[in-house]
Write a protein that holds these residues in place. Structure first.
Motif, PDB file in Angstrom:
ATOM      1  N   MET A 127     -12.868 -25.139  22.160  1.00  0.00           N
ATOM      2  CA  MET A 127     -11.468 -25.466  22.433  1.00  0.00           C
ATOM      3  C   MET A 127     -11.351 -26.812  23.147  1.00  0.00           C
ATOM      4  O   MET A 127     -10.489 -27.629  22.824  1.00  0.00           O
ATOM      5  N   THR A 128     -12.207 -27.043  24.129  1.00  0.00           N
ATOM      6  CA  THR A 128     -12.122 -28.317  24.851  1.00  0.00           C
ATOM      7  C   THR A 128     -12.517 -29.489  23.944  1.00  0.00           C
ATOM      8  O   THR A 128     -11.932 -30.572  24.038  1.00  0.00           O
ATOM      9  N   ASP A 129     -13.489 -29.275  23.052  1.00  0.00           N
ATOM     10  CA  ASP A 129     -13.861 -30.341  22.115  1.00  0.00           C
ATOM     11  C   ASP A 129     -12.711 -30.666  21.167  1.00  0.00           C
ATOM     12  O   ASP A 129     -12.517 -31.822  20.774  1.00  0.00           O
ATOM     13  N   LEU A 130     -11.958 -29.639  20.776  1.00  0.00           N
ATOM     14  CA  LEU A 130     -10.854 -29.843  19.841  1.00  0.00           C
ATOM     15  C   LEU A 130      -9.769 -30.740  20.438  1.00  0.00           C
ATOM     16  O   LEU A 130      -9.290 -31.671  19.780  1.00  0.00           O
ATOM     17  N   ILE A 131      -9.394 -30.491  21.681  1.00  0.00           N
ATOM     18  CA  ILE A 131      -8.237 -31.199  22.232  1.00  0.00           C
ATOM     19  C   ILE A 131      -8.605 -32.466  23.009  1.00  0.00           C
ATOM     20  O   ILE A 131      -7.721 -33.278  23.297  1.00  0.00           O
ATOM     21  N   ALA A 132      -9.883 -32.648  23.353  1.00  0.00           N
ATOM     22  CA  ALA A 132     -10.264 -33.793  24.202  1.00  0.00           C
ATOM     23  C   ALA A 132      -9.756 -35.133  23.672  1.00  0.00           C
ATOM     24  O   ALA A 132      -9.236 -35.946  24.449  1.00  0.00           O
ATOM     25  N   LEU A 193     -12.687 -41.808  22.147  1.00  0.00           N
ATOM     26  CA  LEU A 193     -12.915 -40.389  21.857  1.00  0.00           C
ATOM     27  C   LEU A 193     -12.548 -40.046  20.422  1.00  0.00           C
ATOM     28  O   LEU A 193     -13.222 -39.232  19.776  1.00  0.00           O
ATOM     29  N   TRP A 194     -11.461 -40.650  19.914  1.00  0.00           N
ATOM     30  CA  TRP A 194     -11.069 -40.369  18.534  1.00  0.00           C
ATOM     31  C   TRP A 194     -12.164 -40.821  17.569  1.00  0.00           C
ATOM     32  O   TRP A 194     -12.476 -40.119  16.600  1.00  0.00           O
ATOM     33  N   TRP A 195     -12.748 -41.986  17.849  1.00  0.00           N
ATOM     34  CA  TRP A 195     -13.863 -42.476  17.029  1.00  0.00           C
ATOM     35  C   TRP A 195     -15.090 -41.576  17.182  1.00  0.00           C
ATOM     36  O   TRP A 195     -15.704 -41.168  16.186  1.00  0.00           O
ATOM     37  N   TYR A 196     -15.434 -41.226  18.407  1.00  0.00           N
ATOM     38  CA  TYR A 196     -16.634 -40.428  18.668  1.00  0.00           C
ATOM     39  C   TYR A 196     -16.517 -39.033  18.061  1.00  0.00           C
ATOM     40  O   TYR A 196     -17.502 -38.488  17.529  1.00  0.00           O
ATOM     41  N   ALA A 197     -15.327 -38.453  18.125  1.00  0.00           N
ATOM     42  CA  ALA A 197     -15.138 -37.080  17.664  1.00  0.00           C
ATOM     43  C   ALA A 197     -14.910 -36.982  16.164  1.00  0.00           C
ATOM     44  O   ALA A 197     -14.819 -35.877  15.624  1.00  0.00           O
ATOM     45  N   ALA A 198     -14.829 -38.124  15.465  1.00  0.00           N
ATOM     46  CA  ALA A 198     -14.605 -38.084  14.018  1.00  0.00           C
ATOM     47  C   ALA A 198     -15.796 -37.470  13.289  1.00  0.00           C
ATOM     48  O   ALA A 198     -15.644 -36.905  12.202  1.00  0.00           O
ATOM     49  N   LYS A 199     -16.968 -37.578  13.897  1.00  0.00           N
ATOM     50  CA  LYS A 199     -18.172 -36.992  13.333  1.00  0.00           C
ATOM     51  C   LYS A 199     -18.470 -35.688  14.064  1.00  0.00           C
ATOM     52  O   LYS A 199     -18.315 -35.621  15.286  1.00  0.00           O
ATOM     53  N   GLY A 204     -19.611 -29.118  22.971  1.00  0.00           N
ATOM     54  CA  GLY A 204     -19.564 -29.590  24.351  1.00  0.00           C
ATOM     55  C   GLY A 204     -19.760 -31.085  24.503  1.00  0.00           C
ATOM     56  O   GLY A 204     -19.457 -31.647  25.565  1.00  0.00           O
ATOM     57  N   ALA A 205     -20.253 -31.763  23.465  1.00  0.00           N
ATOM     58  CA  ALA A 205     -20.534 -33.199  23.581  1.00  0.00           C
ATOM     59  C   ALA A 205     -19.255 -34.019  23.749  1.00  0.00           C
ATOM     60  O   ALA A 205     -19.185 -34.919  24.589  1.00  0.00           O
ATOM     61  N   VAL A 206     -18.235 -33.726  22.952  1.00  0.00           N
ATOM     62  CA  VAL A 206     -16.979 -34.468  23.052  1.00  0.00           C
ATOM     63  C   VAL A 206     -16.332 -34.219  24.416  1.00  0.00           C
ATOM     64  O   VAL A 206     -15.805 -35.138  25.058  1.00  0.00           O
ATOM     65  N   SER A 207     -16.406 -32.983  24.884  1.00  0.00           N
ATOM     66  CA  SER A 207     -15.860 -32.661  26.204  1.00  0.00           C
ATOM     67  C   SER A 207     -16.592 -33.423  27.297  1.00  0.00           C
ATOM     68  O   SER A 207     -15.971 -33.900  28.257  1.00  0.00           O
TER      69      SER A 207
END
Length: 266
Positions: A127-132, A193-199, A204-207
């Motif tokens: 959930m935290t990775d989704l919204i970060a 974050l938008w760039w990092y989370a695209a992959k 937990g990494a994005v969070s």
């Protein structure tokens, strides 16, 4: 010649006895961008494979808003003025007088995400990775609201872009620290974050990147922001905002390193 804060009218629109404030509109805009960008996020193949959809995102937003309001208020009460509110407990309910803490709101959102993750079986860090990646842009809008209101001004400076904030009660030229925070913890962190989370990343990494990034930008920007007059600077010459940001950086680093070996795995 110093720049002068434009002294915007904090009321954006009046409809009879009802006054709509710019700061309230910034909150609404933040929630709207959460849903708009969130729609793009849940359409990504990784989240589709986990069964995430727009309805789940709306549920997250509703509970997250409750977490922001309750956590933000209680955080301000506990972190900034515990003595006053212990003596005047009914003042806790006077949210219209101002007094919200980002760090308290952040904790409130974490509780809401834990609740939703447990209910839908996805787990807390999913959930935290989704919204970060959605949060920083909302924070940027909040800082814009602070600037419009002429509040949370910066410390005195002799830089050419310094600004006089009449609300400060003096004619000192100050950092427009609200705009620094808007750019750092808002726009820059959001884009990264938008760039990092695209992959797809390890859970937990994005969070972790959000925690480190927000903590870093907030810590740096606090050097330009005037500390709360009822607190001043604390130990080591750091502000309350900096002391509350340090644990975020440390926890983010620990979480990132714990996932380091699996960062490239979906």
């Amino acid at each position: 010649m110093a720049l002068m804060h434009p002294q915007f009218d904090p009321v954006a629109l009046s409809l009879g006895p009802v006054a709509i404030h710019w700061y309230g509109l910034m909150y609404l805009a933040a929630f709207a961008q959460f849903l708009l960008l969130g729609r793009l996020r849940v359409k990504q193949a990784h989240w589709q494979s986990l069964g995430m959809n727009y309805q789940a995102l709306e549920d997250l937003l509703f509970k997250g808003v409750l977490g922001v309001i309750v956590g933000g208020r209680l955080g301000y009460v506990l972190f900034y003025m515990p003595g006053h509110y212990l003596s005047h407990p009914l003042d806790i309910l006077k949210v219209w007088e101002g007094g919200m803490s980002f760090h308290g709101g952040f904790l409130g959102v974490l509780v809401a995400l834990w609740w939703v993750g447990k209910k839908n079986g996805q787990g807390f860090f999913k959930m935290t990775d989704l919204i970060a990646p959605l949060v920083p842009f909302g924070l940027a809008l909040g800082r814009l609201g602070n600037f419009i209101n002429g509040e949370l001004w910066g410390r005195p400076t002799d830089l050419s872009w310094g600004m006089i904030f009449p609300q400060a009660g003096d004619l000192l030229i100050r950092h427009p620290s609200q705009l620094y925070q808007m750019a750092g913890e808002g726009i820059c962190l959001g884009l990264f974050l938008w760039w990092y989370a695209a992959k797809p990343r390890a859970t937990g990494a994005v969070s972790a990147v959000f925690l480190m990034g927000y903590g870093f930008f907030r810590f740096i920007s606090e050097f330009a922001r005037e500390p709360d007059d009822f607190l001043g600077l604390l130990s080591l010459g750091l502000s309350m905002g900096q002391w509350l940001s340090l644990p975020m950086i440390v926890l983010g680093l620990i979480l990132y390193l714990s996932r380091h070996k699996t960062l490239d795995k979906a």
